[in-house]
Every structure is written in structure tokens, then in C-alpha cells.
Design a protein around this motif. Structure first.
Motif, short mmCIF file in Angstrom:
data_model
loop_
_atom_site.label_atom_id
_atom_site.label_comp_id
_atom_site.label_asym_id
_atom_site.label_seq_id
_atom_site.Cartn_x
_atom_site.Cartn_y
_atom_site.Cartn_z
N TYR A 47 0.87 -1.19 0.00
CA TYR A 47 0.00 0.00 0.00
C TYR A 47 0.90 1.23 0.00
N MET A 48 0.72 2.10 -0.99
CA MET A 48 1.50 3.34 -1.06
C MET A 48 0.88 4.33 -0.08
N TYR B 231 6.45 13.97 1.59
CA TYR B 231 5.51 14.96 1.04
C TYR B 231 4.22 14.21 0.76
N1 SAM Z 1 -4.19 11.42 4.78
C1 SAM Z 1 -2.97 10.85 4.32
C2 SAM Z 1 -1.82 11.19 5.27
O1 SAM Z 1 -1.81 12.29 5.80
O2 SAM Z 1 -0.92 10.34 5.46
C3 SAM Z 1 -2.63 11.34 2.92
C4 SAM Z 1 -3.59 10.86 1.88
S1 SAM Z 1 -3.10 11.31 0.25
C5 SAM Z 1 -3.97 12.78 0.00
C6 SAM Z 1 -3.93 10.15 -0.76
C7 SAM Z 1 -3.13 8.93 -1.17
O3 SAM Z 1 -1.97 9.33 -1.89
C8 SAM Z 1 -2.59 8.08 -0.04
O4 SAM Z 1 -3.57 7.18 0.44
C9 SAM Z 1 -1.46 7.35 -0.70
O5 SAM Z 1 -1.90 6.19 -1.40
C10 SAM Z 1 -0.93 8.37 -1.71
N2 SAM Z 1 0.28 9.09 -1.26
C11 SAM Z 1 0.36 10.40 -0.98
N3 SAM Z 1 1.60 10.75 -0.64
C12 SAM Z 1 2.36 9.63 -0.72
C13 SAM Z 1 3.72 9.35 -0.47
N4 SAM Z 1 4.58 10.29 -0.07
N5 SAM Z 1 4.17 8.07 -0.64
C14 SAM Z 1 3.31 7.11 -1.03
N6 SAM Z 1 1.99 7.31 -1.28
C15 SAM Z 1 1.51 8.56 -1.12
#
Ligand code: SAM
Length: 250
Positions: free
Chosen positions: A93-94, A143
Motif C-alpha cells: 500500500y503506497m 511529502y
Molecule cells: N491522509 C494521508 C496522510 O496524511 O498520510 C494522505 C492521503 S493522500 C492525499 C492520498 C493517497 O496518496 C494516499 O492514500 C497514498 O496512497 C498516496 N500518497 C500520498 N503521498 C504519498 C507518499 N509520499 N508516498 C506514497 N503514497 C503517497
């Protein structure tokens, strides 16, 4: 109608669970990874998560327990998608909350036969789904992106170029950044003297044109160490510790 993309299964088969399957292969369909995809050195299957929603609106998210902004991806929908796509191989899961992605992790993942990558959207995924499937949570940097798709592409790009037969003979990754715990030395090519917009004439370090392999290697090592020390004190400290340990062990 199901909107899934399937291809022949290769030695490195990737399943992507996403709300935006049309983003793939995207940049992975070009250049080195694109040629490798054509040659069958890796294969790609995308799964539209919305196909596993059961209501008329194809709902995949809901409001978070405890309140707050944003929506959370529903575990029941994701579970149906995952059950329909067994076996998963290594399930990733990313997420920004994951362990940092490194070159060492890229090597490790490139050894796998199959990866299944879940791309989050909104605030992310219901924790119970991640617990139930023992998801490996990976972060590509400190980020926040708006979705897991670009993060998955970065992870895959780093893995695919390590697969056997992907890099040509002329290219190699053995001297690249992170391979020996250091950042790479600077590169130069022709013309020998070049002036940029500041009007200053810049030459190439003499040693690089000397044809003396030993001196070139020594210069490159010094430059690698200097740059790592200046830019990445975290890597530099690890490198020094490793060197000390190696000396102690003889
Ligand atoms: N609410 C989350 C947090 O603060 O950790 C961020 C959610 S982000 C807006 C939406 C999605 O983008 C995440 O569920 C993830 O799959 C992906 N994502 C965003 N930043 C990432 C990063 N630095 N590495 C991996 N996946 C990322």
C-alpha cells in the motif's frame, strides 16, 4: 462493465488497484520501462476498484469515524477487489505513513515474481483492510501526493530498471547513487570548454581526460564522498560507520 486491463503474465507481474486505471502504464509505457513492457520483461494488470462497489452510485469511500475532513476508502469494497485477484504476491500500500522507499528496497522488490499495489485516494484506506491483508506500507518521500498512482509508478520505475535485460550493456547501475552508500560523482561530456548564460568558460576536470583509470576512479570517489558529506549527512554518517566496521573486521 468491468474496466480491467490484463496482459500476459511475465516474470515480474504487477497488479495495480486504483480508481484511475487509465493512468497506467503512463510514463512506464515509455523509454526503458516501456520497451521492457513490450518485450514481456514485466507485465501489468490494472483493477478498477469502483467495479467492486455494490451500490448504484459505485461508492468506494465513506466519512471517517471520529469526524474530520475527507473521506476514507471502504474496506469491504477493497476486500472484494483483492479476493477477486488472488494470488497477490507481495501486497503493497503506497502511503506517506509507510517505510521510506530506498534503492535497497527496490532491489528486494525486483526479485519478486508478483507485486500487488494498492493506490490510495482521499484520506487513505480503512486501517482494518491493511491489517487484515498485512499490507506492506511504503512511502516514496516526505511529502503528500493526491493519490498513490504516481507513487506506485516511481516505485515500479526504480524496480523495473533493475530487472535482468532492461538496461542495455552500455548502461549500468553498479556505480549509481546509493549503490555503495554514496551519491554519484559529477558527469561531464563534450564540448571540453563550454560557457553558459553567465558567460563564464567552464572546462572539464583534467583528470577525466587523462586516460588514467586509477586516477579517474580516485577522483570520482573523492567527489562522491564530498557531495554525500555536503548534501546528505544522514547517508554520510552511515557510510562512515560502515567503513569503520569494515576496517575493524579487517
Ligand atoms: N491522509 C494521508 C496522510 O496524511 O498520510 C494522505 C492521503 S493522500 C492525499 C492520498 C493517497 O496518496 C494516499 O492514500 C497514498 O496512497 C498516496 N500518497 C500520498 N503521498 C504519498 C507518499 N509520499 N508516498 C506514497 N503514497 C503517497
Amino acid at each position: 462493465m468491468m474496466t480491467e486491463r490484463k496482459t500476459m503474465i511475465s516474470a515480474f507481474h504487477i497488479k495495480i488497484l486504483t480508481l484511475f486505471p487509465e493512468m497506467f502504464p503512463g510514463m512506464l509505457g515509455m523509454s526503458l520501462s516501456g520497451k521492457a513492457l513490450e518485450k514481456g520483461l514485466w507485465s501489468l494488470e490494472t483493477v478498477q476498484l469502483r467495479d467492486y462497489a455494490e451500490d448504484n452510485h459505485k461508492t468506494v469511500d465513506d466519512t471517517p469515524y471520529g469526524g474530520g475532513a475527507g473521506m476514507v476508502m471502504k474496506p469491504d469494497v477493497l476486500d472484494r477487489a483483492l479476493r477477486a485477484h488472488q494470488p497477490l504476491g507481495r501486497f503493497i500500500y503506497m502511503t506517506p505513513r509507510g517505510k521510506p522507499f530506498t534503492q535497497a528496497r527496490a532491489y528486494e522488490l525486483a526479485q519478486e515474481k508478483q507485486l500487488t499495489i494498492l493506490c490510495g485516494r482521499y484520506e487513505g484506506v480503512d486501517q482494518r483492510l491493511l491489517d487484515a491483508y498485512q499490507a506492506e506500507e511504503i512511502c516514496i518521500g516526505d511529502y503528500v501526493l493526491s493519490g498513490g498512482e504516481p507513487a506506485a509508478m516511481i516505485l515500479l520505475d526504480a524496480c523495473i530498471r533493475l530487472l535482468p535485460g532492461v538496461l542495455g550493456n552500455a548502461e549500468t547501475h553498479t556505480e549509481e547513487s546509493f549503490e555503495n552508500g554514496l551519491l554519484e560523482y559529477p558527469h561531464y561530456t563534450r564540448p571540453t570548454v563550454w560557457s553558459g548564460p553567465d558567460g563564464i568558460e567552464r572546462g572539464v576536470p583534467e583528470v577525466l581526460a587523462s586516460g588514467h583509470h586509477g586516477k579517474v576512479a580516485a577522483w570520482r570517489k573523492i567527489e562522491s564522498e564530498r557531495i554525500t558529506h555536503e548534501r546528505r549527512p544522514d547517508l554520510w554518517e552511515k557510510y562512515l560507520n560502515r567503513e569503520k566496521l569494515q576496517k575493524r573486521e579487517g
